[in-house]
Motif scaffolding. Structure first.
Motif, mmCIF file in Angstrom:
data_model
loop_
_atom_site.group_PDB
_atom_site.id
_atom_site.type_symbol
_atom_site.label_atom_id
_atom_site.label_comp_id
_atom_site.label_asym_id
_atom_site.label_seq_id
_atom_site.Cartn_x
_atom_site.Cartn_y
_atom_site.Cartn_z
ATOM 1 N N ARG A 8 64.502 55.621 -79.975
ATOM 2 C CA ARG A 8 64.217 54.366 -79.248
ATOM 3 C C ARG A 8 62.844 54.427 -78.578
ATOM 4 N NH1 ARG A 8 68.842 51.226 -78.941
ATOM 5 N NH2 ARG A 8 70.783 52.381 -79.217
ATOM 6 N N ILE A 37 60.088 54.209 -81.247
ATOM 7 C CA ILE A 37 59.934 52.825 -81.723
ATOM 8 C C ILE A 37 59.171 52.004 -80.692
ATOM 9 C CG2 ILE A 37 61.189 50.682 -82.215
ATOM 10 C CD1 ILE A 37 63.360 52.449 -83.532
ATOM 11 N N LEU A 78 56.627 49.233 -83.323
ATOM 12 C CA LEU A 78 57.285 48.746 -84.535
ATOM 13 C C LEU A 78 58.367 47.728 -84.194
ATOM 14 C CD1 LEU A 78 57.776 52.098 -86.500
ATOM 15 C CD2 LEU A 78 56.198 50.243 -87.073
ATOM 16 N N PRO A 84 61.797 46.655 -85.640
ATOM 17 C CA PRO A 84 62.780 47.073 -86.644
ATOM 18 C C PRO A 84 63.164 45.977 -87.631
ATOM 19 C CG PRO A 84 63.396 47.894 -84.497
ATOM 20 C CD PRO A 84 62.231 46.960 -84.283
ATOM 21 N N VAL A 114 60.454 52.102 -89.863
ATOM 22 C CA VAL A 114 61.449 52.598 -88.905
ATOM 23 C C VAL A 114 62.356 53.621 -89.583
ATOM 24 C CG1 VAL A 114 63.396 51.958 -87.422
ATOM 25 C CG2 VAL A 114 61.346 50.542 -87.459
#
Length: 166
Positions: A13, A16, A21, A23, A30
């Motif tokens: 998490r 990301i 990014l 998802p 991802v």
């Protein structure tokens, strides 16, 4: 393995978030990030001090389902025989498989139910709250989502998903 996957979820998490990014738009990137994070975690856990992952593929799927999918419910979305999923309370999750209803062993918390509903509603732009205590929405795969919350219900959030069957 649960503790290891939970720790890995937090790492993914954060990766990301830091990478920027999305998802929903960057699924391949991802997926690579999850795969790389699992590999990196596995290498670090060999040196001790961290719980070891028993099965890298299962860990990758668990992290993917939790971070990108619908967490503990994702297995039912992935099962083509499941036609319907409903949560009557966090400890009572049912599915209809081949037209037969069954109580699952899936146990959720109140927070997980709320988080899953928010994640499911995100793509539709719809919301559920005290001013709008029930909602119908379409999930990205075409499945229908129905949610009702207290004060319309007595205590728990009721969630029903009628899967889009191809």
């Amino acid at each position: 393995m649960v503790d290891a996957v939970h720790a890995l979820e937090g790492e993914v998490r954060e990766l990301i978030r830091r990478s920027g990014l999305d998802p929903a738009r960057d699924e391949d990137a991802v997926r690579r990030l999850v795969r790389d994070a699992v590999t990196d975690y596995d290498e670090r856990s060999v040196h001790g001090g961290m719980p070891v992952l028993a099965d890298l593929e299962s860990a990758s799927k668990a992290v993917w389902d939790s971070v990108i999918g619908f967490g503990p419910l994702q297995q039912y979305f992935d099962d083509p025989r499941v036609e319907e999923i409903w949560v009557n309370e966090p400890s009572r999750v049912f599915v209809a498989r081949d037209g037969v209803a069954e109580l699952t062993t899936t146990l959720l918390t109140h927070e997980q139910v709320r988080d899953l509903v928010e994640r499911m509603l995100k793509s539709s732009g719809r919301r559920v709250d005290l001013s709008s205590p029930f909602v119908d929405a379409v999930l990205p795969d075409g499945s229908r989502l129905h949610v009702v919350i207290p004060d319309i219900t007595r205590e728990h959030w009721y969630v029903n998903v009628r899967k889009f069957v191809k």
